[in-house]
Motif scaffolding. Sequence first.
Motif, PDB file in Angstrom:
ATOM      1  N   ARG A  99      18.269 -25.503  22.167  1.00 31.11           N
ATOM      2  CA  ARG A  99      18.529 -25.118  23.562  1.00 31.11           C
ATOM      3  C   ARG A  99      17.699 -23.892  23.914  1.00 31.11           C
ATOM      4  O   ARG A  99      16.932 -23.392  23.096  1.00 31.11           O
ATOM      5  N   MET A 100      17.958 -23.305  25.083  1.00 34.97           N
ATOM      6  CA  MET A 100      16.963 -22.478  25.737  1.00 34.97           C
ATOM      7  C   MET A 100      16.396 -21.238  25.035  1.00 34.97           C
ATOM      8  O   MET A 100      15.189 -21.173  24.886  1.00 34.97           O
TER       9      MET A 100
ATOM     10  N   ASP B  41      14.400 -22.801  22.060  1.00 37.79           N
ATOM     11  CA  ASP B  41      13.464 -23.884  22.299  1.00 37.79           C
ATOM     12  C   ASP B  41      13.823 -24.478  23.651  1.00 37.79           C
ATOM     13  O   ASP B  41      14.988 -24.568  24.002  1.00 37.79           O
ATOM     14  N   ASP B  42      12.826 -24.848  24.424  1.00 33.88           N
ATOM     15  CA  ASP B  42      13.130 -25.408  25.732  1.00 33.88           C
ATOM     16  C   ASP B  42      13.210 -26.924  25.628  1.00 33.88           C
ATOM     17  O   ASP B  42      12.230 -27.577  25.300  1.00 33.88           O
TER      18      ASP B  42
ATOM     19  N   THR C  70      10.615 -28.865  28.043  1.00 30.25           N
ATOM     20  CA  THR C  70       9.180 -28.636  28.093  1.00 30.25           C
ATOM     21  C   THR C  70       8.430 -29.740  27.371  1.00 30.25           C
ATOM     22  O   THR C  70       8.946 -30.366  26.461  1.00 30.25           O
TER      23      THR C  70
ATOM     24  N   GLU D 289      21.182 -20.783  29.658  1.00 24.97           N
ATOM     25  CA  GLU D 289      19.842 -21.333  29.862  1.00 24.97           C
ATOM     26  C   GLU D 289      19.267 -20.935  31.212  1.00 24.97           C
ATOM     27  O   GLU D 289      18.061 -20.862  31.382  1.00 24.97           O
TER      28      GLU D 289
ATOM     29  N   SER E  31      15.223 -16.439  29.502  1.00 25.25           N
ATOM     30  CA  SER E  31      13.995 -17.193  29.347  1.00 25.25           C
ATOM     31  C   SER E  31      13.804 -17.481  27.868  1.00 25.25           C
ATOM     32  O   SER E  31      14.496 -16.926  27.028  1.00 25.25           O
ATOM     33  N   ARG E  32      12.862 -18.353  27.607  1.00 21.94           N
ATOM     34  CA  ARG E  32      12.634 -18.738  26.229  1.00 21.94           C
ATOM     35  C   ARG E  32      12.030 -17.560  25.453  1.00 21.94           C
ATOM     36  O   ARG E  32      11.171 -16.863  25.971  1.00 21.94           O
TER      37      ARG E  32
END
Lengths: 307, 216
Positions: free
Chosen positions: A192-193, A196-197, A200, A272, A276-277
Amino acid sequence: MVSELLKLTGHLAILLLIPPIFLGIIAKTKAFFAGRKGPPLLQVYYDLFKLFCKGGVDSRSASFMIRLAPGIVLSTLLMAGLLLPLLYEAPIHFRGDLILFAYLLALGRFFTILAALDVGSSFEGMGASREAAFSAFSELAFFMALVTLAVMTQSTSLSHIFQWGNTHPTFHPAVVLLFISFFLILLTENSRMPIDDPNTHLELTMIHEVMILDYSGPDLGLILYGATLKLFLFMALTASLLWPPTGLFGFQEIGYLLAKVAGIAVVIGVVESVKSRLRLSKIPQLLVANLVITTLALLITVLGGPI
Amino acid sequence: MDWLLIGIILSAFFLLGFSRLSSCIYIVALQGAMLSALPLLAKGSFQELHIVLMSLGTFAIKAVAMPFLLTRSIREASIRQEVEPIVSLHLSLFAGGGIAVLAFSSIKALPPALPPFSPMAVPVALTVVLIGFFLLVSRTKAITQVIGFLVLENGVFLFGMNLVGDFPAIVEMGVLLDLLVGIFVMGIMIYHINRTFDHIDTRVLTALQESEEETE
């Protein structure tokens, strides 16, 4: 006997039918924060239906492994689901099953990584290496958290650990620290955010998504379904730390379970939306910090004795 | 009470993991605030003037005055980040965990905390002292070393509070004032070091004319 069968069916039904809806809840929460309407709650079911109706195409450079992996991943997750108490005792429980639980999850990941390497694409190899590296960190914290739970409750079976009854120490510091730790592990394991996105498709930043680039049709459906199941298992585990299952069986309890897991899903959506990532190089630091928090919880538990 | 102790130990861990100096200063201020609330919570009353005064004094100095001085000195020296710690941030976090294990496992060897404090207070104090020490030796910027020194002092303060009980108020105030003056002097020193050498990296302060060497 009949009631046992009923409970088993109930457990399986929850495991098989409900998980995809929580991805919808997360998507809705994120859409709310972005000021959009968002996809319908049942979108993941539609996606799954669409994928299962399609035919699959396999890479020519891949061996049998890529066809084997989705099934293995899904079945390890289902097995792990049978060990996790959702409403009452898990259908399968014995002493030490928490180690089996952790290793079933690890086995699923191992096969995901193998299948990613099998395709021979350099992108997927990169994702596999990242997944292996980060899971090595998060697994350490996961085991430490399980050990803490075992020390805290003096038992090594997940079903016993979550049978607090009326003595559940909700706001004991160790429990809250463990909750934080499990939440971070949840974010890591399910990509998860902040780690890791999941949305994307930039090959340089992906971790988990990059490993499943070569799946299509029903295989991709199985992988997607497995991902929702894994997310559900981790959310249920995390939620039952603060709000343990009641030990009864009924529609009210099912509603209770859904409400607490949905609560966790909303929290994930909020996290999320506002975070931000992280930079890739910062992720191990977060995971080590998580390990340290878990160690602290263990130390407090050992010092305070069993609850 | 337990929560405050855990907050204090967690803030020490965060200091090991953050590289932005301004957030480090915020965390130290937070740690000071938690430390100042501790005696009030332990005694559980606002009756004793001595404790209330001490708590207010600690808050004023540890959570307001010192962070203010530190913020001013990083603004004047215009630095934002600890760029190259001697031990990397991941490893320092690991070391922090190791220190905590060490401190908690040596609990038998330490004298127990006085009654109003939980038994956790002593190992927490030891952990904070050792983490402060670790920060002091493993960072290269003068300002981070000052922060490490503050953490060390917070640990010692916690130790004193839960092992000795009541200091006379005048002694405690004297110690706090000394500390304030110390930080004040260090703030001025950092400013001057920065003006003379164009950086506050303590590793190269002993070398003469290092600025030419580095530019070559």
